[in-house]
Write an enzyme that holds these catalytic residues in place. Structure first.
Site, mmCIF file in Angstrom:
data_model
loop_
_atom_site.group_PDB
_atom_site.id
_atom_site.type_symbol
_atom_site.label_atom_id
_atom_site.label_comp_id
_atom_site.label_asym_id
_atom_site.label_seq_id
_atom_site.Cartn_x
_atom_site.Cartn_y
_atom_site.Cartn_z
ATOM 1 C CB VAL A 89 -0.958 0.018 1.217
ATOM 2 C CG1 VAL A 89 -1.898 -1.173 1.184
ATOM 3 C CG2 VAL A 89 -0.171 0.039 2.520
ATOM 4 N N PRO A 125 2.709 7.564 1.832
ATOM 5 C CG PRO A 125 0.712 8.771 1.919
ATOM 6 C CD PRO A 125 1.275 7.388 2.051
ATOM 7 C CD GLU A 136 9.979 -4.751 -6.650
ATOM 8 O OE1 GLU A 136 9.550 -5.839 -6.255
ATOM 9 O OE2 GLU A 136 10.992 -4.674 -7.387
ATOM 10 C CE LYS A 148 12.514 1.401 -2.342
ATOM 11 N NZ LYS A 148 11.972 0.919 -3.549
ATOM 12 N N GLY A 199 15.289 18.040 -12.837
ATOM 13 C CA GLY A 199 15.134 17.587 -11.441
ATOM 14 C C GLY A 199 14.391 16.270 -11.398
ATOM 15 C CB CYS A 237 10.566 6.325 -4.868
ATOM 16 S SG CYS A 237 9.412 4.972 -4.928
HETATM 17 C C1 UDX Z 1 13.180 4.903 -8.331
HETATM 18 C C2 UDX Z 1 14.344 3.903 -8.190
HETATM 19 O O1 UDX Z 1 15.133 3.929 -9.381
HETATM 20 C C3 UDX Z 1 13.788 2.508 -7.930
HETATM 21 O O2 UDX Z 1 14.858 1.591 -7.700
HETATM 22 C C4 UDX Z 1 12.875 2.549 -6.707
HETATM 23 O O3 UDX Z 1 12.304 1.278 -6.489
HETATM 24 C C5 UDX Z 1 11.780 3.574 -6.896
HETATM 25 O O4 UDX Z 1 12.354 4.859 -7.180
HETATM 26 P P1 UDX Z 1 11.498 5.585 -10.274
HETATM 27 O O5 UDX Z 1 11.209 6.768 -9.412
HETATM 28 O O6 UDX Z 1 10.354 4.778 -10.786
HETATM 29 O O7 UDX Z 1 12.452 4.546 -9.493
HETATM 30 O O8 UDX Z 1 12.338 6.053 -11.563
HETATM 31 P P2 UDX Z 1 13.862 6.471 -11.808
HETATM 32 O O9 UDX Z 1 14.267 5.890 -13.109
HETATM 33 O O10 UDX Z 1 14.735 6.179 -10.675
HETATM 34 O O11 UDX Z 1 13.773 8.039 -12.027
HETATM 35 C C6 UDX Z 1 13.440 8.933 -10.974
HETATM 36 C C7 UDX Z 1 13.547 10.367 -11.453
HETATM 37 O O12 UDX Z 1 14.906 10.723 -11.674
HETATM 38 C C8 UDX Z 1 12.815 10.650 -12.762
HETATM 39 O O13 UDX Z 1 12.185 11.900 -12.695
HETATM 40 C C9 UDX Z 1 13.941 10.670 -13.783
HETATM 41 O O14 UDX Z 1 13.629 11.418 -14.922
HETATM 42 C C10 UDX Z 1 15.068 11.293 -12.972
HETATM 43 N N1 UDX Z 1 16.413 10.978 -13.468
HETATM 44 C C11 UDX Z 1 16.860 9.692 -13.488
HETATM 45 C C12 UDX Z 1 17.265 12.011 -13.866
HETATM 46 O O15 UDX Z 1 16.887 13.182 -13.835
HETATM 47 N N2 UDX Z 1 18.528 11.700 -14.301
HETATM 48 C C13 UDX Z 1 19.005 10.429 -14.339
HETATM 49 O O16 UDX Z 1 20.169 10.234 -14.738
HETATM 50 C C14 UDX Z 1 18.121 9.389 -13.921
HETATM 51 P P1 ADP Z 2 2.589 2.437 -4.956
HETATM 52 O O1 ADP Z 2 3.226 3.331 -5.974
HETATM 53 O O2 ADP Z 2 3.395 2.332 -3.675
HETATM 54 O O3 ADP Z 2 2.186 1.108 -5.491
HETATM 55 P P2 ADP Z 2 -0.157 3.340 -5.147
HETATM 56 O O4 ADP Z 2 -0.794 4.552 -4.537
HETATM 57 O O5 ADP Z 2 -0.056 3.256 -6.636
HETATM 58 O O6 ADP Z 2 1.269 3.195 -4.443
HETATM 59 O O7 ADP Z 2 -0.953 2.030 -4.670
HETATM 60 C C1 ADP Z 2 -1.283 1.724 -3.379
HETATM 61 C C2 ADP Z 2 -2.686 1.082 -3.360
HETATM 62 O O8 ADP Z 2 -2.941 0.579 -2.033
HETATM 63 C C3 ADP Z 2 -3.843 2.027 -3.700
HETATM 64 O O9 ADP Z 2 -4.540 1.541 -4.836
HETATM 65 C C4 ADP Z 2 -4.729 2.008 -2.433
HETATM 66 O O10 ADP Z 2 -6.114 2.035 -2.722
HETATM 67 C C5 ADP Z 2 -4.335 0.671 -1.804
HETATM 68 N N1 ADP Z 2 -4.629 0.590 -0.372
HETATM 69 C C6 ADP Z 2 -4.304 1.469 0.604
HETATM 70 N N2 ADP Z 2 -4.717 1.019 1.805
HETATM 71 C C7 ADP Z 2 -5.315 -0.184 1.607
HETATM 72 C C8 ADP Z 2 -5.938 -1.157 2.463
HETATM 73 N N3 ADP Z 2 -6.006 -0.981 3.795
HETATM 74 N N4 ADP Z 2 -6.442 -2.280 1.897
HETATM 75 C C9 ADP Z 2 -6.359 -2.467 0.564
HETATM 76 N N5 ADP Z 2 -5.774 -1.595 -0.295
HETATM 77 C C10 ADP Z 2 -5.264 -0.467 0.209
#
Ligand code: UDX
Ligand code: ADP
Length: 487
Positions: A88, A91, A160, A219, A270, A275
């Site tokens: 889930v 934030p 993850e 992580k 940026g 994440c």
């Molecule tokens: C990130 C981590 O990479 C991943 O391992 C973790 O599980 C979740 O967070 P994500 O946010 O999905 O993944 O994408 P990522 O490819 O890391 O890019 C993040 C941001 O950095 C994007 O806005 C991307 O455009 C930016 N970025 C990335 C740059 O500006 N420059 C780079 O060289 C790489």
């Molecule tokens: P992430 O990027 O971490 O996967 P998301 O916001 O895309 O985050 O997904 C998280 C999901 O978890 C949402 O679809 C939300 O409805 C669900 N969620 C949050 N709390 C609960 C709960 N108690 N039971 C089932 N689902 C939930």
């Protein structure tokens, strides 16, 4: 014990792709992804999945109804499962202690309480969502305090590492799978059971096991290191603009040092995404809580530079457009936080839009995967702009050529491949002159654009003469005494 039924709570960007891949690679395991959001589950069961991710649709379509199911029956699926992933959202807190920095664990806690309340057999509970260090201990306590004495829970941390846009390949061929658990006999057994699931497709040497806290901290540390690299190269891009160096050449030169490596060195508008900012802030909060203020300040700077880069880009646009964008149409190419995703969470495009809207610019926004509804909703957030202002100043356009008509400038905010292949002569002809392009992602053919007649500005390099991007860190433009940086 070997796993026969998995329940994943949370059908979002993490839970959906991760458990779809588990279903694909483990046909002998029944995987059910549950969510309280009925619309999201309906979309997972339809022909239009709720998230866009390359290759995801093929996997879902090939497993759905066989060993992959999407359901709103959270309690029923928890009861039946041997292993439960908690995926889930976590934030950043928007209230109370730790507001703006700590992760909000209310959704994780709600899951733990439901699991404790309804379970009728032993279970392995796996935290997949990114959580603060020691969250697993809290989950274990909630489960322990509420459980029927005959039932045993083991809590594991299995963060993850997938990145959006490449999630399926990351899941199919992970650099590593990290599993943290209790150092007891039962803890080791649970780690072994989860390792067995992954070993259906991941080589054994890539599955690493640690204690729970190391796993949770790894992580946060991985995301902090990746974000730090981007802030480092973005900080360097400002130096490049002020000196005549070229950030791509610098990135290439330093990236060839095997100790540094060449990934995550692309200067940009940026970093965005759900994440990086959240996890770095989470780390900052953790350090403050542990009475390590210097360490907290160190990581906070990664966020400061990211905010600075977004403002610097918007300021550069305003400076170039003769210090006013009021009433001027500016085209944004891209709104997603990176290419190959429709996700806009924390996208730099939102903040760049905010700064331009504050200055009265009219925005025409084109993104191949982000809906008009999403754009309007992101920009109408109270911290960004007002619904009235958005209604007056923002249009979301479904054709990139249409988006550029009568525009003063194009700002590339997302690195979609399709932006490289547009007919820029046609675009130039329909824009007001001088026509400006601000390449915030370093993806366009700058020389070609220059020869068409565009004034080209790019992050970390000087393309057209008289670059207004040269904004010193003290906020003064070194070329123009009249220029300014946004507050
Ligand atoms: C990130 C981590 O990479 C991943 O391992 C973790 O599980 C979740 O967070 P994500 O946010 O999905 O993944 O994408 P990522 O490819 O890391 O890019 C993040 C941001 O950095 C994007 O806005 C991307 O455009 C930016 N970025 C990335 C740059 O500006 N420059 C780079 O060289 C790489
Ligand atoms: P992430 O990027 O971490 O996967 P998301 O916001 O895309 O985050 O997904 C998280 C999901 O978890 C949402 O679809 C939300 O409805 C669900 N969620 C949050 N709390 C609960 C709960 N108690 N039971 C089932 N689902 C939930």
């Amino acid at each position: 014990m070997s796993v026969k039924k998995i329940c994943c709570i949370g059908a979002g960007y993490v839970g959906g792709p991760t458990c779809s891949v588990i279903a694909k690679e483990c046909p002998h395991i029944r995987v059910t992804i549950v969510d309280i959001n009925a619309d999201r589950i309906a979309a997972w069961n339809s022909n239009e999945l709720p998230i866009y991710e390359p290759e995801l649709e093929d996997i879902v379509m090939s497993c759905r109804g066989k060993n992959l199911f999407f359901s709103t029956e959270v309690e029923k699926e928890i009861i039946e499962a041997d292993l439960i992933f908690i995926s889930v959202n976590t934030p950043t807190k928007t209230y109370g202690v730790g507001k703006g920095r700590a992760a909000d664990l209310k959704y994780v806690e709600a899951c733990a309480r439901t699991i404790a309340a309804v379970s009728k057999s032993d279970k392995i509970v796996v935290e997949k969502s990114t959580v603060p260090v020691k969250a697993a201990a809290s989950i274990q306590r909630i489960l322990g305090a509420n459980m029927n004495l005959d039932i045993k829970f083991q809590v594991l941390s299995n963060p993850e590492f997938l990145a959006e846009g490449t999630a399926i390949q990351n899941l199919l061929h992970p650099d590593r799978v990290l599993i943290g658990g209790e150092e007891s006999k039962a803890g080791k057994k649970a780690i072994e059971t989860l390792s067995e699931v992954y070993s259906n497709w991941v080589p054994k040497e890539k599955i690493i096991t640690t204690n729970t806290w190391s796993s949770e901290l790894s992580k946060l540390a991985a995301n902090a290191f990746l974000a730090q690299r981007i802030s480092s190269i973005n900080a360097m891009s400002a130096v490049c603009e002020a000196t005549g160096a070229d950030v791509e050449e610098v990135a290439n030169a330093i990236g060839m040092d095997t100790r540094i490596g060449n990934k995550f060195l692309k200067a940009s508008v940026g970093f965005g995404g759900s994440c990086f900012q959240k996890d770095v802030l989470n780390l900052v909060y953790l350090c403050e809580s542990l009475n390590l203020p210097k360490v907290a300040q160190y990581w906070q700077q990664v966020i400061e530079i990211n905010n600075y880069q977004r403002k610097r880009f918007a300021s550069g646009i305003i400076n170039c457009l003769f210090n006013t964008v009021s009433g001027k149409k500016i085209t944004l190419f891209g709104f997603a936080f990176k290419k190959d995703t429709g996700d806009t969470r924390e996208s730099s495009a939102i903040y760049i839009s905010k700064y331009l809207l504050d200055e009265g610019a009219k925005l025409a926004i084109y993104d191949p995967k982000v809906s008009r509804r999403q754009i309007i909703s992101d920009l109408s957030h109270p911290t960004i702009s007002t619904p009235e202002k958005v209604a007056e100043l923002v249009t979301s356009v479904t054709d990139p050529y249409e988006a550029c008509k009568d525009s003063h400038a194009i700002a590339v905010c997302t690195e979609w491949d399709m932006f490289k292949d547009l007919d820029y002569k046609r675009i130039f002809d329909c824009m007001l002159k001088p026509a400006f392009i601000f390449d915030g992602r370093g993806i366009l053919p700058h020389e070609e654009l220059n020869s068409i007649g565009f004034h080209v500005e790019a992050i970390g390099k000087t393309v057209s003469k008289g670059s207004a991007f040269m904004v010193q860190s003290n906020g003064n433009n070194i070329l123009s005494p009249t220029s300014r940086v946004l507050p």
